[in-house]
Design an enzyme around this catalytic site. Sequence first.
Site, short mmCIF file in Angstrom:
data_model
loop_
_atom_site.label_atom_id
_atom_site.label_comp_id
_atom_site.label_asym_id
_atom_site.label_seq_id
_atom_site.Cartn_x
_atom_site.Cartn_y
_atom_site.Cartn_z
N GLY A 46 -3.24 23.31 -60.19
CA GLY A 46 -3.74 24.58 -60.71
C GLY A 46 -3.64 24.58 -62.22
O GLY A 46 -2.87 23.82 -62.80
N GLN A 51 -3.23 28.13 -70.59
CA GLN A 51 -2.60 26.82 -70.75
C GLN A 51 -3.44 25.86 -71.59
O GLN A 51 -2.94 24.84 -72.05
CB GLN A 51 -2.33 26.19 -69.38
N CYS A 97 5.46 23.26 -63.84
CA CYS A 97 4.32 23.77 -64.60
C CYS A 97 3.88 22.72 -65.61
O CYS A 97 4.72 22.11 -66.26
CB CYS A 97 4.72 25.05 -65.32
N LEU A 98 2.58 22.53 -65.72
CA LEU A 98 2.07 21.54 -66.68
C LEU A 98 2.44 21.92 -68.11
O LEU A 98 2.46 21.07 -68.98
CB LEU A 98 0.55 21.41 -66.55
N HIS A 139 1.37 31.56 -58.91
CA HIS A 139 1.82 30.89 -60.14
C HIS A 139 0.76 31.02 -61.24
O HIS A 139 1.07 31.35 -62.39
CB HIS A 139 2.12 29.42 -59.82
N GLU A 140 -0.51 30.75 -60.88
CA GLU A 140 -1.58 30.76 -61.89
C GLU A 140 -1.88 32.18 -62.38
O GLU A 140 -2.12 32.38 -63.58
CB GLU A 140 -2.85 30.09 -61.34
N HIS A 143 0.42 33.32 -65.02
CA HIS A 143 0.10 32.80 -66.36
C HIS A 143 -0.75 33.81 -67.14
O HIS A 143 -0.65 33.90 -68.37
CB HIS A 143 -0.67 31.49 -66.27
NI NI Z 1 1.93 26.64 -64.69
#
Ligand code: NI
Length: 188
Positions: A46, A51, A97-98, A139-140, A143
Amino acid sequence: MAMREIITLGHPTLRQKARKVTKFGPELKQLIDDMIETMRAAPGVGLAAPQVNVSERVIVVELPADEEAELPAELYAYVNPEIVKVSRDTEPGEEGCLSIPGYIGDVDRHVEVLVRGQDAFGKPQRIKAQDYLARIFQHEIDHLEGVLFIDRADPATIHKLTPEEAATATGEAAEAAALMPRAEMPAS
Ligand code: NI
């Protein structure tokens, strides 16, 4: 399509509330295509627009194919996504998380969520997501509010990925690996 740079913890955009998208057109389509490419390259399951330093309400989600169950990969792109209904049941699960590379922690999430939003062209769409897919959506969408998994994780469980954990996570590094419930992780 083009790859975009993923920003990391400390960058102010990650903490902003993202703007609602009102303009649908080639620019938005380009953003979504770039986000898909960037998510796949990471690799991740995701990615939210903040991000890649775009403070707009856009997310992409890709559930990897499950070869054992013969399920193809599922790809979703949601513009202005909103969680409109949640199950009372919650379940803890590992997340990463990226934008916080190398760290994971346990987060309680609703087992099922109903998400409403629009596609790249402004057409309404909705999905009832369960389990792992529901976790990724939550989660997304967090953000977009400037909320990161470390804000929700049980602090005692937040830790740096051990080399062993990283190895188990082969091919699903960072966000993907960490998000995948341990039992469902591909064996090596
Ligand atoms: Ni994330």
